[in-house]
Write a protein that holds these residues in place. Sequence first.
Motif, short mmCIF file in Angstrom:
data_model
loop_
_atom_site.label_atom_id
_atom_site.label_comp_id
_atom_site.label_asym_id
_atom_site.label_seq_id
_atom_site.Cartn_x
_atom_site.Cartn_y
_atom_site.Cartn_z
N ASN A 118 -1.15 -7.04 6.66
CA ASN A 118 -1.06 -5.59 6.43
C ASN A 118 0.03 -5.26 5.42
N GLN A 119 1.13 -6.00 5.51
CA GLN A 119 2.23 -5.81 4.54
C GLN A 119 1.74 -6.10 3.12
N LEU A 120 0.95 -7.16 3.00
CA LEU A 120 0.40 -7.53 1.69
C LEU A 120 -0.49 -6.42 1.14
N GLN A 121 -1.31 -5.82 2.00
CA GLN A 121 -2.21 -4.76 1.55
C GLN A 121 -1.43 -3.52 1.13
N GLU A 122 -0.31 -3.25 1.81
CA GLU A 122 0.47 -2.03 1.54
C GLU A 122 1.40 -2.18 0.34
N THR A 123 2.01 -3.37 0.21
CA THR A 123 3.04 -3.55 -0.84
C THR A 123 2.58 -4.44 -1.98
#
Length: 314
Positions: A118-123
């Motif tokens: 999820n962090q990868l998708q957001e940032t």
Amino acid sequence: MMIKKIILKIFGRKRIEYLRSKPVLVHGKYRKIIDEIESYSKIIKKNYGNDAELSMLLTRKFAHILDKGLHRKDVRAGHSNTIATELKKHLEIIENINPEDSNDQTILWAKEKLNIYNQLQETGKIDELKGEPLKPTIDFDTYFELIKSRRSNRQFLDKPINDQIIKKLAETVNWASSSCNKQPIKLFATNNPELAKQCLNQCKGGTGFSKNIPCFIAFCADMRGYYLPNEMYLPAIDVSLGAQNFFVATSALQLSATGLSWALKDREEEKRLKSILKIPEHYQIIFNAALGYAQREYVQPLRKPLKNTLQIIR
């Protein structure tokens, strides 16, 4: 791809597969195998979405698929959304059915992978994933000698195998490789010599044993984690990889485990063994083993030369 999805939605996968199939006559023995695989296919669909144990298995699978992608050097956002959605769904199923499992190591590991995804998708970026360097505590020669010390003895001392020893050995099986990290192997064991003897009587390869059987173990695969019939061979591979850890570990404890083929079983033998060991319908028995302290060591069989095992192509 879009057209394929529309066709699947209209007709359904089963109907398309039926239309593509061709009638064929098969030998009765092949028919038995087909029927067995078909029976597991029906079981797989029965409790999907309403079984915490199944969702735990699928949680390991989908978290593993995400983890593979997150370890890639060219990792970037925009991939594996379907996998992440499936993982989130099964984590929620487990939480709703068995909230006490929230601190299970599988759950914590899977949630960590989902958070990183999820962090990868957001940032659009994440820290590079790296494990600690391996530090083996034994050398290759020592390990190889342990492997060579394994024997399939069939004469056992009248010496019990306690629960702690069985648990110790069982702990080794999940550390083997398994397809998509499903860890589908489960051992159904009895250290009641009377029950163990009854179990042995269901195995056509159970000849030449002493009267005393301290422990009997069925090595089984949870079939609900497989896409059948495409993956019909994977359960045997996954279980055998885990069982090899178990068999080597018995040598380290001065025990002897003898594998018993299950290939020639009939339906009654399978029914009786599953009844004795209380094996649920969604587990396939891959093979069995008798375990005990050897009364006498069998003579070491010769092994074929390495030239007949390995061919290196340059």
